[in-house]
Design an enzyme around this catalytic site. Structure first.
Site, PDB file in Angstrom:
ATOM      1  N   ASP A   1       0.817  -1.206   0.000  1.00 24.58           N
ATOM      2  CA  ASP A   1       0.000   0.000   0.000  1.00 24.58           C
ATOM      3  C   ASP A   1       0.855   1.262   0.000  1.00 24.58           C
ATOM      4  OD1 ASP A   1      -2.117   1.742   0.231  1.00 24.58           O
ATOM      5  OD2 ASP A   1      -2.398   1.426   2.367  1.00 24.58           O
TER       6      ASP A   1
ATOM      7  N   ASP B   1      -2.006   6.171  -5.022  1.00 27.01           N
ATOM      8  CA  ASP B   1      -2.439   5.209  -4.005  1.00 27.01           C
ATOM      9  C   ASP B   1      -2.802   3.871  -4.633  1.00 27.01           C
ATOM     10  OD1 ASP B   1      -3.331   4.023  -1.662  1.00 27.01           O
ATOM     11  OD2 ASP B   1      -5.312   4.927  -1.781  1.00 27.01           O
TER      12      ASP B   1
END
Length: 426
Positions: free
Chosen positions: A115, A294
């Site tokens: 992530d 992201d």
């Protein structure tokens, strides 16, 4: 004599202190929002958008608490207000839009979400109860390098539940590269939203900056850098339905074509940059705009006015206020989307039509777009969120040393399904 047909596949790479981890999408297309009947789960899409904006707002709160400074993109209030309302760090970690890989902690193997939108590393502990069933649980007694720091942590979630446990140091390894004495959280309690049925990986490995770490710990890649374990302070990501990868300590020249362009990170918290423009059908609908990259978001979330201008250029696109909600658009699934480009550092990158389409949203032949808007952008957040629909179109290089991000065109040619021959330089 080397076989001539393999010559186009030759790529020279310096392989010293570089590791590549295969990335897989833990869920089906667009983060598991397609139902078994092939239709988009509207509730899952709306939840993903709400969670994405909420976790970024909360991450900026963490930044203020950790650094004592106000983040330039935070429009929610003063630092003193944040300290007054803070009762821990609020983030969301749900099973939407997951890209994962194999990570070893001590002697145990875990599957973790990779992530770029967070900075903490945590896994369930062997002391975790039924909410951790189905996950691999960290057992410190099985690792000779495990050290308990004797410090408890709690991460509060948006639904009022939480993750809590104890901080440990242990050796964390990805594809042969090991960070020793890496701090991470071993959770003795997992939120129900992290149960295996909803969250098909064991935990999270964050690749953003320490300033937003809920554990106030140095992130894994920065630990590798500080210990001299990687050739350079660079990691690179390719998101693809097959052949997705995370490369640590360098780049994979076989994954892209053409030149790499770089742009500076504006604040070392998220991987936040500025894009030059968003152009659809030859019309610029957004100019210079701050944006966060992201891997944990399965859509692009933008400010209201430019997103509306975008969909106004798509034939027969309509806002799905009744079907989905304000800020979402549908269009005929038979529509051929016009050329869409997002320019960064003076170079325009084409966003492929399939990544702008969640899929059919009903039985009337209309599809749901992955470019959405949220009122939080512009009122609470001063940046866009560039998630999977953009990142699946570029090879993205995250340069920690020089605080910059590089972008290159993904290699797509007739050898796309082949295995490239990588020659390591001596």
């Amino acid at each position: 004599m080397f076989l001539d047909f393999l010559k186009p596949l030759l790529v020279e790479v310096d392989c010293t202190n570089i590791a590549t981890l295969d990335l897989i999408s833990s869920l089906s297309k667009h983060g598991g929002v397609l139902q078994p009947n092939g239709l988009v789960d509207v509730g899952a899409v709306k939840a993903q958008v709400a969670r994405a904006t909420a976790r970024f707002i909360s991450g900026l709160n963490t930044y203020a608490i950790n650094t004592g400074k106000h983040h330039p993109s935070d429009l929610t209030g003063s630092i003193s207000e944040k300290r007054q309302v803070s009762s821990g760090t609020i983030i969301d970690v749900n099973g939407d839009g997951l890209w994962s890989g194999s990570v070893t902690i001590g002697s145990q193997r875990f599957v973790l979400q990779i992530d770029t939108g967070s900075a903490s590393l945590f896994v369930p502990s062997s002391t975790c109860g039924s909410t951790c069933n189905g996950h691999t649980k960290y057992n410190p007694t099985s690792s000779s390098t495990s050290v308990s720091l004797g410090t408890n942590f709690t991460i509060n979630y948006l639904d009022g539940s939480n993750v809590s446990g104890t901080l440990f140091n242990d050796t964390v390894t990805i594809s042969g590269l090991s960070a020793t004495s890496q701090t991470f959280g071993a959770a003795s309690q997992y939120s129900t939203s992290l149960q295996a049925a909803k969250f098909p990986v064991d935990g999270i490995l964050g690749l953003a900056f320490q300033s937003i770490s809920a554990l106030k710990a140095r992130p894994f890649f920065q630990t590798l850098m500080s210990q001299g374990k990687v050739s350079s302070g660079v990691f690179a990501i390719k998101l693809a339905s097959s052949g997705g990868s995370l490369t640590l300590g360098g780049i994979n020249s076989a994954a892209y074509t053409g030149d790499i362009v770089y742009t500076l990170v504006t604040t070392a918290a998220y991987w936040q940059v500025k894009f030059d423009s968003l152009v659809v059908a030859g019309t610029t609908v957004a100019g210079s705009t701050p944006a966060v990259l992201d891997t944990g978001t399965n859509c692009i979330i933008g400010a209201d006015s430019p997103v509306r201008a975008f969909w106004a250029k798509i034939p027969e696109a309509t806002e799905a206020t009744d079907l989905v909600g304000s800020g979402y658009w549908t269009f005929p699934c038979t529509t051929t989307l016009p050329t869409v480009t997002l320019a960064i550092a003076g170079k325009a990158f084409t966003i492929s039509p399939d990544t702008l389409n969640y899929g059919p949203v009903g039985n009337d032949g209309r599809c749901l777009g992955t470019l959405v808007t949220d009122l939080a952008l512009g009122s609470k957040l001063d940046f866009w969120i560039l998630g999977e629909p953009f990142l699946r179109n570029t090879y993205t290089i995250f340069d920690v040393t020089n605080l910059r991000v590089g972008f290159a065109k993904l290699r797509r040619d007739k050898f796309n399904s082949c295995i490239y021959v990588v020659i390591c330089q001596p």
